[in-house]
Design an enzyme around this catalytic site. Structure first.
Site, PDB file in Angstrom:
ATOM      1  N   ARG A  82      -5.383 -14.724  -6.217  1.00 30.71           N
ATOM      2  CA  ARG A  82      -4.608 -13.607  -6.767  1.00 30.71           C
ATOM      3  C   ARG A  82      -3.213 -14.077  -7.171  1.00 30.71           C
ATOM      4  O   ARG A  82      -2.684 -13.658  -8.200  1.00 30.71           O
ATOM      5  CB  ARG A  82      -4.546 -12.468  -5.750  1.00 30.71           C
ATOM      6  CG  ARG A  82      -3.968 -11.188  -6.329  1.00 30.71           C
ATOM      7  CD  ARG A  82      -4.147 -10.014  -5.389  1.00 30.71           C
ATOM      8  NE  ARG A  82      -3.397 -10.196  -4.162  1.00 30.71           N
ATOM      9  CZ  ARG A  82      -3.491  -9.390  -3.102  1.00 30.71           C
ATOM     10  NH1 ARG A  82      -4.311  -8.353  -3.125  1.00 30.71           N
ATOM     11  NH2 ARG A  82      -2.778  -9.612  -2.018  1.00 30.71           N
ATOM     12  N   LYS A 184       0.881  -9.134  -8.149  1.00 33.67           N
ATOM     13  CA  LYS A 184       1.814  -8.945  -7.035  1.00 33.67           C
ATOM     14  C   LYS A 184       3.184  -9.514  -7.420  1.00 33.67           C
ATOM     15  O   LYS A 184       3.635 -10.532  -6.879  1.00 33.67           O
ATOM     16  CB  LYS A 184       1.242  -9.578  -5.764  1.00 33.67           C
ATOM     17  CG  LYS A 184       1.624  -8.825  -4.513  1.00 33.67           C
ATOM     18  CD  LYS A 184       0.679  -9.112  -3.369  1.00 33.67           C
ATOM     19  CE  LYS A 184       1.240  -8.715  -2.031  1.00 33.67           C
ATOM     20  NZ  LYS A 184       1.615  -7.308  -1.883  1.00 33.67           N
ATOM     21  N   GLU A 220      -2.540   4.197  -6.227  1.00 30.12           N
ATOM     22  CA  GLU A 220      -2.391   3.609  -4.893  1.00 30.12           C
ATOM     23  C   GLU A 220      -1.042   4.048  -4.327  1.00 30.12           C
ATOM     24  O   GLU A 220      -0.368   4.901  -4.895  1.00 30.12           O
ATOM     25  CB  GLU A 220      -2.508   2.087  -4.973  1.00 30.12           C
ATOM     26  CG  GLU A 220      -1.491   1.417  -5.856  1.00 30.12           C
ATOM     27  CD  GLU A 220      -1.614  -0.118  -5.843  1.00 30.12           C
ATOM     28  OE1 GLU A 220      -2.085  -0.692  -4.846  1.00 30.12           O
ATOM     29  OE2 GLU A 220      -1.198  -0.732  -6.838  1.00 30.12           O
TER      30      GLU A 220
HETATM   31  N1  PLP Z   1      -1.439  -2.441  -3.116  1.00 30.84           N
HETATM   32  C1  PLP Z   1      -0.187  -2.900  -3.078  1.00 30.84           C
HETATM   33  C2  PLP Z   1       0.775  -2.355  -4.055  1.00 30.84           C
HETATM   34  C3  PLP Z   1       0.170  -3.868  -2.136  1.00 30.84           C
HETATM   35  O1  PLP Z   1       1.407  -4.330  -2.077  1.00 30.84           O
HETATM   36  C4  PLP Z   1      -0.791  -4.335  -1.228  1.00 30.84           C
HETATM   37  C5  PLP Z   1      -0.446  -5.366  -0.253  1.00 30.84           C
HETATM   38  O2  PLP Z   1      -0.696  -6.516  -0.416  1.00 30.84           O
HETATM   39  C6  PLP Z   1      -2.084  -3.828  -1.293  1.00 30.84           C
HETATM   40  C7  PLP Z   1      -2.386  -2.879  -2.252  1.00 30.84           C
HETATM   41  C8  PLP Z   1      -3.140  -4.298  -0.373  1.00 30.84           C
HETATM   42  O3  PLP Z   1      -3.605  -5.564  -0.731  1.00 30.84           O
HETATM   43  P1  PLP Z   1      -4.209  -6.542   0.327  1.00 30.84           P
HETATM   44  O4  PLP Z   1      -5.343  -5.825   0.968  1.00 30.84           O
HETATM   45  O5  PLP Z   1      -4.681  -7.703  -0.479  1.00 30.84           O
HETATM   46  O6  PLP Z   1      -3.146  -6.880   1.287  1.00 30.84           O
HETATM   47  C1  COI Z   2       0.887  -6.597   2.345  1.00 33.10           C
HETATM   48  O1  COI Z   2       0.147  -5.748   2.825  1.00 33.10           O
HETATM   49  O2  COI Z   2       0.772  -7.804   2.587  1.00 33.10           O
HETATM   50  C2  COI Z   2       1.948  -6.236   1.416  1.00 33.10           C
HETATM   51  O3  COI Z   2       2.405  -7.085   0.725  1.00 33.10           O
HETATM   52  C3  COI Z   2       2.412  -4.858   1.373  1.00 33.10           C
HETATM   53  C4  COI Z   2       3.860  -4.717   1.621  1.00 33.10           C
HETATM   54  C5  COI Z   2       4.152  -3.284   1.464  1.00 33.10           C
HETATM   55  C6  COI Z   2       4.281  -5.184   2.983  1.00 33.10           C
END
Ligand code: PLP
Ligand code: COI
Length: 341
Positions: A82, A184, A220
């Protein structure tokens, strides 16, 4: 290995300066060998691209101590991939996927004393990130970069742990149509700062963002994807080009179908449908799965039948199964767990 003397069970989601970090610099078209260092500070020129044009991106993953005393990471290859996609969109040089995973391993090993013990409720949060580091004044990408990974022990992202959250439908957008919502990039989080402060000031835990083009579909929150459970027990999660493809959400889709035998729907979710769901949760590395009890929408409230006292039964099953896999209590699908120590 002697662990740090921390009150593991009462940690919040905050930053602590651990002993070691991983740093690699990009110059003259290539990444250097990278190393583990002790210096938590970065000194940059005032005109560095990250300061002027926000050329920055990051990832988030966790290391866990398993029931049998190993230290493991959950799907670090997906974070590496990612971040590569994020870098491509931001004109940054991707850090090679295999080196990313190796660097995560190095930095976790070096900080073994900071990895919370099994059963403490805490985990080691791992934050890889990249910045444009040389000075740039015309609007263009940098040509020097730093990739760095630090770690910090954390407890629950939301105060109160597993207590259902109250969120509100935001009047602000965090992403634009055809923008950067699916990667991200630090800038997405800058976009959400005013909205989250405003939400907190008004007594809400988080914002529910709707699709920026029509404001009719669920996207989200500022830091997690949504999971809904229908009254007949189906798992529904929004699909959109402007949300982050959460690794937790992608994993939960497998958990729901293969471990719990649920029907999984990954599709557009109209905001209109939300009032008819039985359970709602936020999922992400930091959020794990945090239950939502109530959604406030401009004077109207959607109250899920699961209530404000505890997680709904299906969200609880998903939570127990996912964390069971992460902590080594349940067998993981092939390739999900990387053993570090
Ligand atoms: N959506 C956003 C905007 C995020 O910052 C995160 C955190 O990483 C997620 C979703 C969840 O992603 P993940 O499950 O890969 O941590
Ligand atoms: C994560 O879940 O790793 C994120 O980057 C989300 C952030 C809001 C802490």
């Amino acid at each position: 290995m002697e662990k740090k003397n921390l009150d593991w069970a009462n940690l919040g989601f905050g930053y602590m300066t651990a002993d070691y970090r991983y740093v690699s610099n990009y110059k003259d078209g290539k990444w250097d060998d990278g190393e583990i260092t002790t210096d938590a500070n970065i000194v940059l020129n005032e005109c560095a691209c990250v300061f002027q044009y926000s050329q920055s991106c990051f990832e988030g993953l966790k290391a866990y101590t398993t029931e049998d005393g190993h230290i493991v990471c959950f799907r670090p290859d997906l974070n590496a991939e990612r971040m590569k996609e994020t870098c491509e969109r931001l004109e940054m040089p991707p850090f090679p996927v295999d080196r990313f995973v190796d660097a995560v391993e190095q930095v976790v090993k070096a900080n073994e004393a900071w990895v919370p013990p099994y059963g403490s409720g805490a985990t080691l949060y791992i934050r890889p990130f990249m910045i444009g580091s040389n000075s740039v004044i015309g609007v263009k990408p940098a040509d020097e970069y730093q990739f760095r990974i630090f770690v910090t022990p954390v407890g629950p992202y939301f105060k109160g742990g597993a207590k259902p959250l109250t969120i509100r439908v935001s009047d602000f957008d965090r992403a634009a149509p055809h923008g950067t919502g699916h990667i991200k990039a630090g800038l997405n989080y800058a976009m959400s700062l005013h909205a989250i402060v405003d939400a907190h000031n008004n007594g809400f835990d988080e914002n529910m963002y709707l699709d920026p083009a029509t404001r009719t579909k669920v996207e989200e929150t500022g830091g997690a994807n949504f999971v809904f459970i229908t009254k007949d027990g189906k798992f529904v999660t929004p699909k959109s080009d402007s949300i982050l493809p959460s690794i937790t959400r992608r994993s939960l889709m497998v958990v729901a179908e293969k471990y719990l035998g649920m029907t999984v729907e990954h599709r557009e979710v109209a905001f209109e449908e939300v009032k008819d769901f039985a359970e709602c949760g936020l999922c992400g590395t930091a959020a794990v799965i945090s239950p939502v009890g109530k959604i406030y929408d401009h004077g109207k409230e959607i109250c899920f039948p699961s209530g404000m006292d505890e997680m709904g039964p299906n969200i609880k099953k998903l939570y127990d199964t996912l964390t069971g896999i992460q902590m080594g209590k349940l067998e993981a699908p092939e390739g999900w767990i990387k053993t570090i120590l």
